[in-house]
Design a protein around this motif. Structure first.
Motif, PDB file in Angstrom:
ATOM      1  N   THR A 387       0.814  -1.225   0.000  1.00 33.75           N
ATOM      2  CA  THR A 387       0.000   0.000   0.000  1.00 33.75           C
ATOM      3  C   THR A 387       0.841   1.266   0.000  1.00 33.75           C
ATOM      4  OG1 THR A 387      -0.052   0.073   2.420  1.00 33.75           O
ATOM      5  CG2 THR A 387      -1.777  -1.215   1.293  1.00 33.75           C
ATOM      6  N   TRP A 388       2.148   1.127   0.257  1.00 37.07           N
ATOM      7  CA  TRP A 388       3.072   2.250   0.382  1.00 37.07           C
ATOM      8  C   TRP A 388       2.637   3.211   1.482  1.00 37.07           C
ATOM      9  CZ3 TRP A 388       7.532   1.174  -1.539  1.00 37.07           C
ATOM     10  CH2 TRP A 388       7.604   0.283  -2.624  1.00 37.07           C
ATOM     11  N   GLN A 389       2.133   2.624   2.551  1.00 31.79           N
ATOM     12  CA  GLN A 389       1.775   3.369   3.750  1.00 31.79           C
ATOM     13  C   GLN A 389       2.719   2.976   4.888  1.00 31.79           C
ATOM     14  OE1 GLN A 389      -1.053   5.687   4.149  1.00 31.79           O
ATOM     15  NE2 GLN A 389      -0.671   5.611   1.950  1.00 31.79           N
ATOM     16  N   VAL A 390       3.100   3.960   5.701  1.00 32.97           N
ATOM     17  CA  VAL A 390       3.938   3.695   6.858  1.00 32.97           C
ATOM     18  C   VAL A 390       3.053   3.194   7.998  1.00 32.97           C
ATOM     19  CG1 VAL A 390       5.441   4.744   8.591  1.00 32.97           C
ATOM     20  CG2 VAL A 390       5.674   5.376   6.180  1.00 32.97           C
ATOM     21  N   ASP A 391       3.486   2.126   8.657  1.00 29.99           N
ATOM     22  CA  ASP A 391       2.743   1.544   9.771  1.00 29.99           C
ATOM     23  C   ASP A 391       2.979   2.387  11.020  1.00 29.99           C
ATOM     24  OD1 ASP A 391       1.595   0.042  11.753  1.00 29.99           O
ATOM     25  OD2 ASP A 391       2.883  -1.716  11.488  1.00 29.99           O
ATOM     26  N   PRO A 392       1.954   3.100  11.524  1.00 33.13           N
ATOM     27  CA  PRO A 392       2.174   3.961  12.694  1.00 33.13           C
ATOM     28  C   PRO A 392       2.515   3.182  13.957  1.00 33.13           C
ATOM     29  CG  PRO A 392      -0.152   3.872  12.130  1.00 33.13           C
ATOM     30  CD  PRO A 392       0.568   3.182  11.022  1.00 33.13           C
ATOM     31  N   THR A 393       2.139   1.902  14.000  1.00 36.40           N
ATOM     32  CA  THR A 393       2.424   1.106  15.203  1.00 36.40           C
ATOM     33  C   THR A 393       3.862   0.616  15.247  1.00 36.40           C
ATOM     34  OG1 THR A 393       1.776  -1.011  14.199  1.00 36.40           O
ATOM     35  CG2 THR A 393       0.027   0.330  15.180  1.00 36.40           C
ATOM     36  N   SER A 394       4.609   0.805  14.152  1.00 35.48           N
ATOM     37  CA  SER A 394       5.994   0.325  14.092  1.00 35.48           C
ATOM     38  C   SER A 394       6.981   1.340  14.643  1.00 35.48           C
ATOM     39  CB  SER A 394       6.360  -0.009  12.643  1.00 35.48           C
ATOM     40  OG  SER A 394       6.357   1.169  11.836  1.00 35.48           O
ATOM     41  N   ARG A 395       6.499   2.454  15.137  1.00 34.88           N
ATOM     42  CA  ARG A 395       7.355   3.570  15.539  1.00 34.88           C
ATOM     43  C   ARG A 395       8.335   3.161  16.647  1.00 34.88           C
ATOM     44  NH1 ARG A 395       7.305   7.704  19.342  1.00 34.88           N
ATOM     45  NH2 ARG A 395       8.108   9.707  18.575  1.00 34.88           N
ATOM     46  N   ARG A 396       9.637   3.497  16.469  1.00 34.58           N
ATOM     47  CA  ARG A 396      10.667   3.230  17.479  1.00 34.58           C
ATOM     48  C   ARG A 396      11.626   4.416  17.523  1.00 34.58           C
ATOM     49  NH1 ARG A 396      15.906   0.818  18.059  1.00 34.58           N
ATOM     50  NH2 ARG A 396      16.139   0.630  15.774  1.00 34.58           N
ATOM     51  N   GLU A 397      11.735   5.058  18.672  1.00 34.87           N
ATOM     52  CA  GLU A 397      12.638   6.193  18.818  1.00 34.87           C
ATOM     53  C   GLU A 397      14.073   5.703  18.998  1.00 34.87           C
ATOM     54  OE1 GLU A 397      11.662   9.069  21.747  1.00 34.87           O
ATOM     55  OE2 GLU A 397       9.578   9.281  21.098  1.00 34.87           O
ATOM     56  N   LEU A 398      15.010   6.376  18.307  1.00 34.43           N
ATOM     57  CA  LEU A 398      16.420   6.018  18.426  1.00 34.43           C
ATOM     58  C   LEU A 398      17.180   6.989  19.322  1.00 34.43           C
ATOM     59  CD1 LEU A 398      15.579   4.372  15.849  1.00 34.43           C
ATOM     60  CD2 LEU A 398      17.931   4.694  15.073  1.00 34.43           C
ATOM     61  N   MET A 399      17.086   8.285  19.017  1.00 30.42           N
ATOM     62  CA  MET A 399      17.840   9.291  19.754  1.00 30.42           C
ATOM     63  C   MET A 399      17.137  10.632  19.626  1.00 30.42           C
ATOM     64  SD  MET A 399      21.008  10.122  17.136  1.00 30.42           S
ATOM     65  CE  MET A 399      21.970   8.729  17.653  1.00 30.42           C
ATOM     66  N   SER A 400      17.327  11.497  20.615  1.00 25.58           N
ATOM     67  CA  SER A 400      16.703  12.819  20.574  1.00 25.58           C
ATOM     68  C   SER A 400      17.619  13.844  21.232  1.00 25.58           C
ATOM     69  CB  SER A 400      15.337  12.796  21.259  1.00 25.58           C
ATOM     70  OG  SER A 400      15.457  12.355  22.594  1.00 25.58           O
ATOM     71  N   PHE A 401      17.378  15.104  20.902  1.00 24.37           N
ATOM     72  CA  PHE A 401      18.265  16.189  21.305  1.00 24.37           C
ATOM     73  C   PHE A 401      17.425  17.370  21.781  1.00 24.37           C
ATOM     74  CE2 PHE A 401      19.625  13.790  17.632  1.00 24.37           C
ATOM     75  CZ  PHE A 401      20.858  13.269  18.030  1.00 24.37           C
ATOM     76  N   GLY A 402      17.561  17.729  23.052  1.00 27.02           N
ATOM     77  CA  GLY A 402      16.823  18.853  23.592  1.00 27.02           C
ATOM     78  C   GLY A 402      17.298  20.172  23.002  1.00 27.02           C
ATOM     79  N   LYS A 403      16.354  21.061  22.707  1.00 21.19           N
ATOM     80  CA  LYS A 403      16.674  22.343  22.083  1.00 21.19           C
ATOM     81  C   LYS A 403      16.042  23.496  22.862  1.00 21.19           C
ATOM     82  CE  LYS A 403      18.400  23.664  18.994  1.00 21.19           C
ATOM     83  NZ  LYS A 403      17.871  23.871  17.636  1.00 21.19           N
TER      84      LYS A 403
END
Length: 724
Positions: A387-403
């Motif tokens: 379908t060329w749709q991104v699965d919203p349930t597959s979300r996995r955070e890797l890294m983040s940076f406070g600004k």
């Protein structure tokens, strides 16, 4: 029988070699004196033949200094007394600018102009043949009163001229006309204009289209035995045809590569980046700053979105603010996206600005305990390729940076040839690498204890899926850190690949699968003075905020009340020990000052096939030529990585050769075949002025005629084969 076949092939070879020669002469050899690429810079004998209209200085005045290149650069200073409507400002009737413009392959004339008077002007070119017939350029070029030097372009192709285009085949005089408005005939007006560097623009598509006919011809010959002499002759012949700050660096002139900008997606918000998925040749994935991921399939925009992150990125993004640097900024597909056995199968990554969820902390907090107003983060997703749709349930955070500050977020994530994911981060925002979330001494970009101002490199796959890897698992357990990352000492951010960046908003790799070098090329956004292009190297210190480009930079006021204030630049000092300068070529370095733009927008090294003259050159742009709100007038450039020279694209059909409608350049895209796209807009992220413009070659009718001649040669060959 074999001897007869050899003689037949020999006759065909001779005839077709002659045809090839004739075609090449038609493609490249001018009739008359005009030559593609010739330039009048108004020094020495190039002045011969120029004259002003009646009652005006004749010959026109020559000013020995103050042209586009500054002191010592000669230019024509033209005065017209406005005695008649549409006054003739200057004309050339000598041999240099006469002849057959069409046969010579001249598709436009460009020149540098400066309005020295007090009246806004519109300029057109008029061409006259020996019989007195005239053709006038259809588009007027506006030049505001008191303007600085600006390059302008007069397209000459069919449809770009009033009256008969065939006049261009017998030019006896070229005349620059002036008026007060775009309409002709205009009202009389007194004009004072500077003109320099008149150039005949060559047509880059000629060899390509001629080659199309010849390739078909050669393909047919491959079916015959003994065809090597003809193929070699044709191949060798064809190969011969391919071709408001103080100004402290040279102005960027127009180059000799003309392109068309073909809209392939319209009505977008603020498109910022576009890329392809490995193994997927028919789709281009487009990032919209407002949080939407769109899909262009076979040149058509699919309805809806493949992913909608708008609720995640706004806030902190303020969609109505055209200068907001936050939102959906980056996208990368894993190299194993189309490989079922790969841990990266159907995997993609995004880089976004989002609010910090209550009760959580970013992987890296803003330095100095500064207030964290949002975070930038890298996230992994899976896509359904049916379908060329991104699965919203597959979300996995890797890294983040406070600004703390809203600017200098970087924006690009991309995989290198080593299979690792690279991320460019800005220095934390504000100015001078100084402020609440900036470390001292020296600022964030020079401090290896923060990821800000760095190029990072990681293996993003979940460590549980790469148990055979020797790379170290990150502190948060979400990815691995390559063992050969250069800074893994106590207190250092081990993810760092290189450092010393202000805001490497857009970077890319020169694609090895299409014959490139694999080099990592980053455009680092400057502050008040210098924009630069860097070749990023492992462990390299790329200078900020010790230097801006090749110039010494002052983070703080070095001399009290003196002239050197915080944020200013000092002397130009290339080759500073321990620092990596902008890319240096044989003739210059890849940097420019803020008389030419305000914020560099990095692109890609061109490795496509549609524009042969562009292969190996770095295509990029600048957000806007003017910073007064709203920011307007983006520019499109290409850089020669060998010579170190930057040139502006010729855009035939656009007034002044520039992007129309005040469009700003927010990003670039590259498809699987290596063809490139400019992503532009003149509305904020809550608008619909965004466009995706494919950068294409400029085929003109005379070149299509050459293509037809190639096909005619093929037909002749077929007839000869039937006879023999």
């Amino acid at each position: 029988m074999a001897q007869m076949r050899t003689e037949c092939v020999g006759r065909l070879s001779a005839r077709l070699a002659g045809l090839v020669t004739a075609l090449l002469v038609l493609a490249t050899g001018p009739a008359g004196a005009v030559q593609p690429g010739q330039v009048d810079d108004f020094s020495g004998p190039s002045l011969d033949g120029w004259s002003s209209g009646g009652g005006n200085p004749n010959p026109p005045a020559v000013v020995a200094g103050g042209g586009p290149l500054g002191a010592g650069d000669a230019f024509l200073q033209l005065t017209a007394n406005g005695g008649s409507a549409g006054g003739r400002l200057v004309a050339f009737a000598g041999a240099t600018w006469t002849g057959d413009f069409l046969a010579a392959g001249v598709t436009a004339l460009r020149m540098d102009v400066r309005n020295l008077g007090s009246t806004d002007l519109s300029l057109r070119l008029m061409f006259t043949d020996g019989a007195g017939s005239r053709a006038i350029s259809a588009q007027a070029v506006p030049v505001a009163s008191g303007s600085g030097w600006m390059p302008v372009l007069f397209p000459l192709g069919p449809g770009a001229l009033h009256s008969h285009a065939e006049v261009l085949s017998a030019v006896t005089q070229m005349t620059l006309m002036h008026a007060t408005a775009a309409a002709f005939p205009p009202s009389p007006v007194v004009a004072l204009l500077g003109v320099d560097n008149v150039t005949a623009v060559p047509e880059p598509g000629a060899a390509l289209l001629l080659g199309g006919g010849l390739v078909l011809l050669m393909a047919a010959m491959r079916r015959r035995r003994g065809n090597t002499p003809l193929a070699l002759a044709a191949g060798l012949a064809l190969a011969g045809t391919l071709p408001a700050q103080a100004q402290v660096l040279p102005a960027i002139p127009f180059g000799d590569i003309a392109v068309r900008l073909n809209p392939v997606a319209t009505g977008l918000s603020a498109p910022a980046y576009a890329t392809f998925a490995p193994g997927v040749a028919d789709k281009l994935f487009i990032v919209e700053q407002n949080g939407l991921l769109r899909v262009l399939q076979n040149g058509s925009l699919l309805p809806g979105a493949a992913m909608d992150l708008s609720a995640r990125v706004a806030p902190p993004l303020i969609p109505g603010n055209p200068n907001d640097e936050r939102g959906f900024l980056g996208l990368a597909f894993h190299p194993g996206f189309s490989t079922a056995s790969s841990a990266g199968h159907r995997t993609l990554y995004t880089y976004t600005s989002e609010l910090i969820p209550a009760g959580t902390q970013p992987t890296w907090a803003a330095p100095n305990g500064a207030v964290q107003n949002y975070r930038n983060l890298v996230t992994e997703w899976k896509m359904d390729t049916a379908t060329w749709q991104v699965d919203p349930t597959s979300r996995r955070e890797l890294m983040s940076f406070g600004k703390n500050a809203g600017n200098h977020n970087g924006g690009t994530i991309a995989f290198g040839g080593d299979g690792h994911l690279y991320l460019g981060l800005g220095d934390g925002g504000n100015a001078n690498d100084v402020g609440p979330s900036h470390l001292e001494p020296g600022g964030n970009a020079q401090n290896l204890s923060t990821p800000l101002g760095k190029m990072l490199r990681i293996d993003p796959i979940a460590p549980a899926l790469t148990t055979g890897s020797a790379n170290t698992v990150s502190a948060n357990g979400q990815y691995r850190i390559p063992l050969d990352n250069p800074f893994q000492g106590p207190g250092q951010v081990a993810e760092t690949f290189a450092y010393g960046f202000r805001n490497p908003y857009r970077f890319s790799f020169d694609r090895t699968d299409l014959g490139g070098t694999g080099d990592l090329i980053a455009a680092d956004v400057g502050q008040r003075n210098i924009e630069e292009i860097d070749r990023v190297v492992l462990g390299g210190n790329h200078g900020w905020a010790v230097k801006e480009g090749e110039f010494v930079f002052y983070r703080t006021d070095p001399d009290g009340p003196g002239p050197l204030t915080a944020g200013s630049i000092g002397p130009r000092e290339p080759g500073t020990t321990g620092l990596v300068d902008p890319i240096q070529g044989t003739l210059g370095s890849l940097q420019y000052d803020h008389t030419q733009g305000i914020s560099i927008t990095g692109g890609f090294v061109y490795r496509g096939s549609a524009i042969p003259a562009l292969v190996g050159k770095y295509v990029f742009g600048d957000l806007a030529l003017r910073n007064a709100p709203p920011r307007v007038d983006g520019r499109l450039f290409y850089a020669d990585l060998e010579t170190g020279l930057i040139r502006e694209f010729l855009l035939p059909g656009e007034a002044g050769g520039r992007l129309p409608n005040g469009l700003t350049v927010h990003g670039f895209g590259e498809d699987a075949a290596g063809e490139l796209y400019a992503l532009v807009t003149n509305t904020p992220a809550n608008g619909n002025g965004g466009l995706v413009l494919q950068i294409t070659a400029v085929p003109e009718p005379v070149q299509w005629a050459l293509f037809g001649l190639g096909l005619a040669a093929l037909a002749g060959l077929a007839r000869q084969r039937r006879r023999g």
